[in-house]
Write an enzyme that holds these catalytic residues in place. Structure first.
Site, PDB file in Angstrom:
ATOM      1  N   HIS A 159       1.098  -1.144  -0.133  1.00  0.00           N
ATOM      2  CA  HIS A 159       0.030   0.138   0.172  1.00  0.00           C
ATOM      3  C   HIS A 159       0.870   1.540  -0.446  1.00  0.00           C
ATOM      4  CE1 HIS A 159      -3.381  -1.899   0.787  1.00  0.00           C
ATOM      5  NE2 HIS A 159      -3.272  -2.396   1.197  1.00  0.00           N
ATOM      6  N   ASP A 195      -2.437 -10.696  -3.015  1.00  0.00           N
ATOM      7  CA  ASP A 195      -3.050 -10.513  -1.506  1.00  0.00           C
ATOM      8  C   ASP A 195      -4.445 -10.052  -1.743  1.00  0.00           C
ATOM      9  OD1 ASP A 195      -1.757  -8.716   1.572  1.00  0.00           O
ATOM     10  OD2 ASP A 195      -3.141  -7.419   0.278  1.00  0.00           O
TER      11      ASP A 195
HETATM   12 ZN   LIG Z   1      -4.435  -7.082   2.235  1.00  0.00          ZN
END
Ligand SMILES: [Zn+2]
Length: 349
Positions: A159, A195
């Site tokens: 992220h 993910d």
């Molecule tokens: Zn995640």
């Protein structure tokens, strides 16, 4: 398969995060990596080694220098004001405000973050720095000839963009490793992000580049974090057009749907013909994950590893998310064992 691991991840243990509209104890906790390490040992996956230290230079190939200076120095500035709890951002430069960089700590923190999910503690910089070195050391082992390696990174990284932290992530370990491959002679790297959440940081870093192909399979941002990126129409820009692909999937997706997206991702990666693959290995797609909405089961992760092995490319696995702490080790190592089993069966031939 060689695993690279650093105990430094214990230095980062946030007290709380803003998630689902509430302040909650951090789901991203040290026991996650401990369980994965234990499983690596229990299954005798291979040797476990500590990272070497390559310094800040390879990290600066991905991350903005001002951002790194801020992150590295934030805690000292914070305690100098007499505070001692985790630092949390609370104001961000949204549409009607200006994207200027304030000089105060909390102003800068808002500028350099996108959510309240990445608290800074006394040891956060060192933990994140060591996680980046874990990824770089695993990358170096492959540069030296290994066909695959496992970077047991914590905190995760996908992220984090060049100058933005968020979603438990500070330094983008997978991106740093991918750049290192390029800097050491490789021409094309594919990053496969499995993910549960969209790898918004990784996408942003390489969005206008053709030397890194990025594919992500994730919960649709119409209902899932990070909400503001990860749609199917994001295909890259400029020189990067056609080198980014997203597979946003509906709530409740199980292996039938997820595996089909993996097949499609692998087909695109095969077309790209990379020299090497970096897998952003999150296992929060698991059916019992406390913050996710997919329905993969533990044996599915073996199949995931086998399908990735069938690409027939040297592969670096970089640990990302997974919050069902008791099962994270089983599921992560299942991917690695599935990968290795397929190699033994000659699936990559
Ligand atoms: Zn995640």
């Amino acid at each position: 398969m060689l695993t690279i691991y650093s105990d430094d991840h214990h230095l980062h243990h946030g007290r709380c995060e803003l998630i689902d509209g509430q302040l909650m104890p951090c789901f991203e906790m040290p026991s996650r990596a401990d369980h994965v390490l234990q499983r690596v040992k229990d299954r005798e996956l291979g040797p476990v080694e500590a990272p070497r230290d390559f310094g800040r230079a390879p990290i600066e190939r991905i991350h903005d220098k001002g951002y790194l200076d801020f992150f590295q120095g934030a805690w000292q500035r914070w305690i100098a004001t007499g505070r001692e709890d985790d630092i949390m951002p609370f104001t961000w430069p949204a549409r009607t405000l200006r994207a200027i960089k304030p000089t105060t700590l909390l102003g800068e923190l808002g500028y350099y973050s996108f959510d309240g999910g990445a608290p800074i503690t006394a040891g956060t910089w060192q933990a994140a720095y060591s996680a980046a070195q874990v990824a770089l050391t695993a990358q170096a082992s492959m540069q030296a000839g290994a066909y695959s390696a496992f970077a047991l990174c914590r905190p995760p990284g996908h992220h984090a963009a060049s100058d933005v932290m968020g979603g438990y992530c500070y330094l983008n370990n997978a991106a740093i490793a991918a750049q290192a491959f390029l800097d050491q002679g490789h021409k094309r790297v594919a990053i496969l992000d499995v993910d549960y959440h969209h790898g918004n940081g990784t996408q942003a870093i390489f969005y206008e580049r053709s030397d890194v192909f990025f594919a992500s399979i994730h919960g649709h941002p119409e209902f899932e974090f990070p909400f503001f990126l990860g749609y199917a129409d994001e295909v890259g820009e400029g020189a990067g057009e056609g080198f980014n692909i997203n597979y946003p999937l509906p709530e409740g997706s199980a292996w039938d749907v997820w595996g089909a997206a993996l097949d499609a991702s692998c087909q695109r990666i095969d077309d790209y013909a990379p020299d090497v693959i970096v897998v952003s290995l999150g296992v929060d797609t698991f059916k019992n994950d406390p913050i996710s909405q997919f329905k993969l089961d533990s044996p599915d992760y073996l199949n995931m590893g086998k399908r990735i092995a069938a690409l027939g490319k040297p592969t670096l696995f970089v640990m990302e998310g997974g919050y069902a702490v008791e099962e994270i080790g089983i599921n992560a190592v299942n991917v690695l064992e599935g990968f290795e089993a397929a190699l033994k069966e000659g699936a990559h031939a």
